[in-house]
Design a protein around this motif. Structure first.
Motif, mmCIF file in Angstrom:
data_model
loop_
_atom_site.group_PDB
_atom_site.id
_atom_site.type_symbol
_atom_site.label_atom_id
_atom_site.label_comp_id
_atom_site.label_asym_id
_atom_site.label_seq_id
_atom_site.Cartn_x
_atom_site.Cartn_y
_atom_site.Cartn_z
ATOM 1 N N GLU A 36 0.769 -1.252 -0.077
ATOM 2 C CA GLU A 36 0.077 -0.130 0.088
ATOM 3 C C GLU A 36 0.826 1.403 0.123
ATOM 4 N N GLN A 37 2.029 1.146 0.531
ATOM 5 C CA GLN A 37 2.807 2.249 0.687
ATOM 6 C C GLN A 37 4.214 2.366 -0.384
ATOM 7 N N ARG A 38 4.111 1.193 -1.219
ATOM 8 C CA ARG A 38 5.585 1.286 -1.676
ATOM 9 C C ARG A 38 5.928 2.194 -2.748
ATOM 10 N N THR A 39 4.952 2.827 -3.276
ATOM 11 C CA THR A 39 5.247 4.017 -4.387
ATOM 12 C C THR A 39 5.274 5.563 -3.612
ATOM 13 N N ASP A 63 0.679 12.532 26.083
ATOM 14 C CA ASP A 63 0.471 11.029 25.645
ATOM 15 C C ASP A 63 1.285 10.895 24.281
ATOM 16 N N PRO A 64 2.683 10.370 24.534
ATOM 17 C CA PRO A 64 3.532 10.674 23.331
ATOM 18 C C PRO A 64 3.300 9.346 22.475
ATOM 19 N N PHE A 65 2.526 8.349 22.915
ATOM 20 C CA PHE A 65 2.223 7.197 22.098
ATOM 21 C C PHE A 65 1.427 7.197 20.846
ATOM 22 N N PRO A 66 1.902 6.467 19.845
ATOM 23 C CA PRO A 66 0.818 6.298 18.656
ATOM 24 C C PRO A 66 -0.366 5.522 19.162
ATOM 25 N N HIS A 67 -1.322 5.945 18.379
ATOM 26 C CA HIS A 67 -2.604 5.215 18.825
ATOM 27 C C HIS A 67 -3.006 4.341 17.682
ATOM 28 N N HIS A 68 -3.790 4.653 16.759
ATOM 29 C CA HIS A 68 -4.009 3.819 15.672
ATOM 30 C C HIS A 68 -3.735 3.726 14.202
ATOM 31 N N ALA A 69 -2.770 4.682 14.160
ATOM 32 C CA ALA A 69 -2.472 5.072 12.802
ATOM 33 C C ALA A 69 -1.714 3.904 11.885
ATOM 34 N N GLN A 70 -1.771 3.747 10.795
ATOM 35 C CA GLN A 70 -0.924 2.819 10.059
ATOM 36 C C GLN A 70 0.508 3.020 9.999
ATOM 37 N N ASP A 71 1.097 1.997 10.286
ATOM 38 C CA ASP A 71 2.505 2.198 10.683
ATOM 39 C C ASP A 71 3.145 2.611 9.248
ATOM 40 N N LEU A 72 4.280 3.319 9.338
ATOM 41 C CA LEU A 72 4.940 3.732 8.071
ATOM 42 C C LEU A 72 5.828 2.694 7.397
ATOM 43 N N VAL A 73 6.176 2.668 6.381
ATOM 44 C CA VAL A 73 6.948 1.747 5.973
ATOM 45 C C VAL A 73 8.088 2.725 4.893
ATOM 46 N N ARG A 74 9.431 2.598 5.123
ATOM 47 C CA ARG A 74 10.539 3.365 4.193
ATOM 48 C C ARG A 74 10.799 2.269 3.082
ATOM 49 N N VAL A 75 10.924 2.891 1.847
ATOM 50 C CA VAL A 75 11.434 2.054 0.816
ATOM 51 C C VAL A 75 12.972 2.610 0.275
ATOM 52 N N LEU A 76 13.762 1.527 0.210
ATOM 53 C CA LEU A 76 15.196 1.971 -0.390
ATOM 54 C C LEU A 76 15.341 1.084 -1.676
ATOM 55 N N HIS A 77 15.597 1.834 -2.647
ATOM 56 C CA HIS A 77 16.024 1.084 -3.768
ATOM 57 C C HIS A 77 17.499 1.038 -4.025
ATOM 58 N N PHE A 78 17.889 -0.352 -3.972
ATOM 59 C CA PHE A 78 19.239 -0.466 -3.997
ATOM 60 C C PHE A 78 19.853 -0.989 -5.184
ATOM 61 N N THR A 85 18.309 -2.095 -10.011
ATOM 62 C CA THR A 85 18.070 -1.721 -8.554
ATOM 63 C C THR A 85 16.656 -2.567 -8.190
ATOM 64 N N ALA A 86 16.662 -2.786 -6.907
ATOM 65 C CA ALA A 86 15.704 -3.532 -6.357
ATOM 66 C C ALA A 86 15.030 -2.926 -5.099
ATOM 67 N N PRO A 87 13.917 -3.221 -4.776
ATOM 68 C CA PRO A 87 13.161 -2.348 -3.645
ATOM 69 C C PRO A 87 13.453 -3.137 -2.518
ATOM 70 N N PHE A 88 13.693 -2.507 -1.284
ATOM 71 C CA PHE A 88 13.742 -3.064 0.143
ATOM 72 C C PHE A 88 13.064 -2.139 0.993
ATOM 73 N N TYR A 89 12.647 -2.745 1.964
ATOM 74 C CA TYR A 89 11.662 -2.266 2.965
ATOM 75 C C TYR A 89 11.668 -2.314 4.339
ATOM 76 N N CYS A 90 11.707 -1.407 5.119
ATOM 77 C CA CYS A 90 11.812 -1.045 6.564
ATOM 78 C C CYS A 90 10.623 -0.642 6.998
ATOM 79 N N PRO A 91 9.766 -1.548 7.866
ATOM 80 C CA PRO A 91 8.672 -0.872 8.616
ATOM 81 C C PRO A 91 9.246 -0.186 9.708
#
Length: 282
Positions: A36-39, A63-78, A85-91
């Motif tokens: 859902e987030q790769r692009t 309250d510094p904690f996250p609530h119910h937001a979708q966790d972000l994903v970072r994409v690295l093209h290596f 190049t190939a995509p790699f992902y870091c939640p």
């Protein structure tokens, strides 16, 4: 996509060490979230992350904690050896990381101050939102490490000056520098440094830190990629010769060249001690 409101504000110096894995390294549920987030552009992901952090720390009720937001994903093209190049992902794993950060803070701060920073009701609510099974799995395999007020010297062992480097700047200001390299190379470099330090300087804290980092890296697949993200501290140090200085310092210790080792440390100290002193500045 338009810039995220509030995302450009400055934050304290925070650096990150991240591990990115290929898509098939993740569970089916994680793969769906990634797809859902790769692009999304990396710039936008960073803006969203900063905006979310700002929103959490400026709530009317602490309250510094996250609530119910979708966790972000970072994409690295290596780049691969064949020139593609190939995509790699870091939640981001923000919920787990904030949980662990709160536990660490509880060990260092006691009394009323802890309740101001992390109210008990907020801590209990956050723990209730975490799935115990997911928490255990994520804790065992955290993809991100962070450090404030400077980059730990042990991280520099993992990278070399000729590794893939991306400088993010604007109007002469360096926003961050990101260095990426295969995890296999990082593990090999760390193991060599550990072997040298175990013989030449077993009393150094660096040896313990490197041993622990090596064990962490070994929990990931060998086709993963490691990224050192300097964060805003890059504007104070880049171009940075710290990876070379750390490597030379360890090599000098292995060769019993104390003069060379001391010179390398002085160069590191002159670069990083003033930055770390900012943590105690009023």
């Amino acid at each position: 996509m338009a810039d995220v409101p509030g995302a450009g504000r400055s934050f304290p110096y925070v650096s990150f060490l991240r591990v990115y894995e290929p898509l098939d390294a993740f569970s089916d549920a994680q793969q769906l979230a990634i797809l859902e987030q790769r692009t999304r552009e990396r710039r936008v992901t960073e803006q969203l992350d900063r905006a979310d952090a700002l929103q959490r720390i400026t709530r009317l009720v602490s309250d510094p904690f996250p609530h119910h937001a979708q966790d972000l994903v970072r994409v690295l093209h290596f780049p691969r050896s064949n020139g593609t190049t190939a995509p790699f992902y870091c939640p981001n794993q923000l919920a787990v990381r904030t949980f662990l950060a709160a536990e660490s803070l509880e060990q260092t701060i006691r009394g009323p101050l802890l309740d101001v920073l992390l109210p008990e009701v907020a801590r209990e609510a956050h723990q209730a939102r975490l799935d115990p099974e997911t928490l255990t799995e994520s804790t065992a395999k955290l993809h991100t490490r962070s450090a404030t007020w400077g980059v730990p010297f042990a991280w520099f062992v993992l990278i070399h000056e000729d590794d893939l480097t991306e400088v993010i700047d604007d109007d002469g200001e360096v926003h961050t520098v990101r260095v990426s390299v295969t995890i296999s190379e990082c593990i090999d470099r760390a193991r060599r440094a550990v072997a040298n330090l175990a013989i030449a300087a077993p009393e150094l804290d660096l040896l313990e830190e490197l041993t622990e980092i090596t064990e962490w890296l070994e929990t990931f697949r060998r086709d993963a990629v490691v990224e050192l993200d300097y964060g805003p501290v890059a504007d104070l140090v880049f171009p940075d010769e710290s990876p070379m200085d750390v490597r030379m310092g360890i090599e000098c210790l292995a060769e019993t060249d104390m003069t060379g080792a001391a010179a390398a440390y002085r160069r590191l100290a002159s670069r990083w001690v003033p930055i770390r002193q900012l943590a105690r500045a009023s």
